[in-house]
Design a protein around this motif. Structure first.
Motif, PDB file in Angstrom:
ATOM      1  N   ARG A 362       0.861  -1.182   0.000  1.00  3.34           N
ATOM      2  CA  ARG A 362       0.000   0.000   0.000  1.00  3.34           C
ATOM      3  C   ARG A 362       0.897   1.233   0.000  1.00  3.34           C
ATOM      4  O   ARG A 362       1.789   1.350   0.846  1.00  3.34           O
ATOM      5  CB  ARG A 362      -0.902   0.003   1.237  1.00  3.34           C
ATOM      6  N   PHE A 365      -2.821   6.025   0.170  1.00  2.00           N
ATOM      7  CA  PHE A 365      -4.179   5.500   0.285  1.00  2.00           C
ATOM      8  C   PHE A 365      -4.461   4.362  -0.694  1.00  2.00           C
ATOM      9  O   PHE A 365      -5.531   3.759  -0.651  1.00  2.00           O
ATOM     10  CB  PHE A 365      -5.197   6.624   0.022  1.00  2.00           C
ATOM     11  N   LEU A 366      -3.524   4.076  -1.599  1.00  2.00           N
ATOM     12  CA  LEU A 366      -3.812   3.189  -2.721  1.00  2.00           C
ATOM     13  C   LEU A 366      -2.959   1.928  -2.693  1.00  2.00           C
ATOM     14  O   LEU A 366      -1.841   1.919  -2.164  1.00  2.00           O
ATOM     15  CB  LEU A 366      -3.563   3.924  -4.044  1.00  2.00           C
ATOM     16  N   ALA A 367      -3.495   0.878  -3.307  1.00  2.00           N
ATOM     17  CA  ALA A 367      -2.720  -0.348  -3.490  1.00  2.00           C
ATOM     18  C   ALA A 367      -1.533  -0.070  -4.407  1.00  2.00           C
ATOM     19  O   ALA A 367      -1.633   0.696  -5.375  1.00  2.00           O
ATOM     20  CB  ALA A 367      -3.608  -1.434  -4.086  1.00  2.00           C
ATOM     21  N   SER A 368      -0.400  -0.706  -4.113  1.00  2.00           N
ATOM     22  CA  SER A 368       0.801  -0.472  -4.919  1.00  2.00           C
ATOM     23  C   SER A 368       0.628  -0.939  -6.358  1.00  2.00           C
ATOM     24  O   SER A 368       1.368  -0.503  -7.248  1.00  2.00           O
ATOM     25  CB  SER A 368       2.001  -1.174  -4.282  1.00  2.00           C
ATOM     26  N   GLN A 370      -1.753  -0.199  -8.303  1.00  2.00           N
ATOM     27  CA  GLN A 370      -2.388   0.824  -9.130  1.00  2.00           C
ATOM     28  C   GLN A 370      -1.390   1.322 -10.179  1.00  2.00           C
ATOM     29  O   GLN A 370      -0.212   1.549  -9.891  1.00  2.00           O
ATOM     30  CB  GLN A 370      -2.842   1.990  -8.259  1.00  2.00           C
TER      31      GLN A 370
END
Length: 574
Positions: A362, A365-368, A370
């Motif tokens: 992560r 705020f986002l999953a890696s 993305q």
């Protein structure tokens, strides 16, 4: 191209004299601050300072302790090598070994503490800081009232085989004699060592950075020699393995070249003590006869939760521990591009386990996974075969194609998180690097700085990726966070720029009278914000040509001694 400052001195790396910087901090007059504040220079010509502490002496007087970190960044041609400097310049003060300079409140140098006497050994001499660096932070346990002076040091930069592994220490430094005594030794060391301190309730808290860039040991970790990351809880690895080329593939949280897809890695695997892990905030009792036996993980799931500060008890954050985390770079076996830095609140769970903030899968705020974080290819990626004729990646077309095939999208290290993920307070631009946090005293409040505000500094990028914005790059600056209460009891954050060079970039490029790489910020007993600036370093140049190494073989990061500065930002009239 910005105009050069006429009177700036040309300062060179003594071991690699092609690597130069323009240096003239002046009075900090090229640092723009809001109306009602003024900048001045307290000390200049320092060698890579990273920490500052204050101790009251008598009346209104106090001493200022400035930590010079020593060798802290990798470079070719032995550019930053403390042992080579000692051999080439015998008898000269070594800028690449750490020490603590003690000044009067008026800037007079009083004494130097902890300086190694022999940079060719692992210990550096008797009762001194470790010679191979970096040392990162210093702090008095009782703040201005003194008590024991703690420091963090390591041999992270050693060339000895596996010499940096578990070399980090927390030490106590005698503020008069400079004698150094270990408090806790054998802490993890790799991509990051033991770093900044905070004190609360009889505990010492510290940031224990990850030993890798991205959860996977790659060629960027001492050619694969460095120790793998140590989890704070039991984890299950994903089925993914990560390619470093030449048939070498590794799982996360595993030694270089060890592939163990789907394996369970127990908490504290590879640690020298129970309770020790990395990518974490750890703590130990200050009053223990054996403090290593009291180590606890307080919070984890950070790549490098470098900057620490407890909020005041009467603050809206109610005494919580604030952590500034620095995100991953475009390098190694699991490269990424554009990963943000983040500000977090760290809390131990009610059952005594550490809360978890999501790294390595992560980013903010986002999953890696993305696509916004997809690597674009760069010379520090493990799969890159260098090709100067193929910008901007500087990888051969074939190796670039392999990076974009194997490393896109970024694959997970873990099968699943070990517990629900705690989200950050807010994120900052990629490669901006939180390095210091402090809450403002009431005497500093004016205009854009409200009561209870927090100041933080951003060191700025190290040139591994393209700049995070256009002509006004985020980093090399001070920002302010105001916590705004609403009538319904909710709190919002207002983040704005507080201090930055009017050239919008590092001072050494043009010789501006300003900031290069701010690395610590503390409010002093005079009510002013003291900003420690590490100085100039040349870099791979992926974020702009002005900071690029002059000689490619000197890269990636040759340090320029004598360009460190301590600035003060005060209310006008203080």
């Amino acid at each position: 191209m910005l105009p050069l400052t006429v009177n700036a001195a040309v300062v060179a790396n003594p071991l690699c004299p092609a690597e130069t910087a323009l240096y003239d901090p002046g009075n900090g007059q090229d640092i723009s601050v809001p109306s009602g504040y003024v900048v001045s220079v307290f000390a200049s010509g320092l060698n890579f300072p990273t920490g500052i502490a204050f101790r009251a002496t008598n009346g209104v007087n106090f001493e200022v302790y400035v930590l010079e970190s020593g060798h802290g960044l990798p470079a070719g041609n032995n550019c930053n090598d403390e042992a080579v400097f000692q051999q080439r310049f015998p008898g000269q003060a070594n800028p690449f070994t750490p020490d603590i300079r003690v000044f009067s409140r008026n800037g007079r140098l009083l004494r130097t503490l902890g300086k190694p006497t022999d940079a060719t050994t692992a210990t550096g001499g008797n009762n001194v800081l470790q010679p191979h660096g970096p040392a990162v932070d210093i702090a008095f346990e009782n703040g201005l009232q003194g008590g024991r002076l703690f420091g963090s040091d390591s041999n992270q930069a050693t060339h000895a085989h596996n010499g940096q592994n578990n070399s980090s220490r927390i030490v106590i430094i005698d503020p008069q004699s400079g004698a150094v005594t270990p408090f806790i030794s054998n802490l993890p060391t790799g991509d990051h060592p033991t770093e900044e301190f905070a004190f609360n309730g009889g505990w010492i808290y510290w940031s224990q950075g990850s030993t890798t860039n991205s959860g996977v040991v790659g060629l960027d970790n001492g050619g694969g020699q460095n120790q793998p990351d140590i989890p704070c809880q039991d984890i299950v690895l994903s089925q993914n393995v990560f390619d470093s080329g030449n048939g070498v593939k590794s799982s996360g949280y595993s030694p270089f070249g060890v592939a163990q897809p789907g394996a369970t890695v127990k908490a504290f695997t590879g640690a020298t003590y129970k309770g020790v892990c990395d990518g974490a905030i750890l703590r130990a009792r200050l009053d223990a006869s054996d403090p290593s036996s009291t180590i606890q993980p307080y919070s984890w799931g950070y790549r490098n939760g470098f900057a620490l500060r407890f909020a005041p008890q009467n603050h809206v954050l109610k005494g919580a521990l604030v952590v500034g985390e620095n995100g991953p770079d475009e390098r190694g076996a699991r490269p990424s591009n554009g990963a943000p830095d983040a500000m977090h609140i760290a809390r131990q769970n009610d059952d005594g386990t550490p809360d978890y903030h999501g790294w390595p899968d992560r980013y903010g705020f986002l999953a890696s996974a993305q696509h916004v974080f997809d690597p674009v290819g760069g010379p520090s990626d493990d799969l890159c075969v260098f090709d100067a004729a193929n910008p901007p990646s500087h990888c051969t077309p074939a190796s670039l194609a392999k990076i974009l095939s194997e490393d896109v999208p970024i694959r997970n290290v873990l099968d699943h998180p070990p517990q629900p993920i705690t989200a950050p307070l807010f994120v900052e631009a990629a490669d901006s690097s939180f390095t210091g946090i402090d809450f403002v005293p009431d005497s500093f409040v004016s205009g854009s700085v409200h009561s209870g505000a927090l100041l933080y500094i951003l060191e700025g990028d190290l040139g591994f990726s393209a700049a995070n914005s256009g002509s006004d790059e985020v980093g090399h600056e001070v920002k302010v966070v105001n916590f705004l209460d609403s009538e319904d009891g909710l709190v919002s954050l207002n983040v704005s720029r507080f201090a930055k060079n009017n050239t919008a970039d590092q001072a050494f490029i043009t010789g501006a009278h300003g900031l290069n790489r701010p690395t610590d910020l503390r409010f002093g007993p005079d009510g002013c914000a003291w900003v420690v600036d590490w100085g100039a370093v040349r870099d791979p140049g992926q974020s702009g040509p002005d900071t690029k190494v002059k000689n490619a073989a000197d890269g990636p990061l040759p340090q320029i001694p004598g360009t460190g500065t301590v600035f003060r930002i005060c209310r006008s009239g203080q």
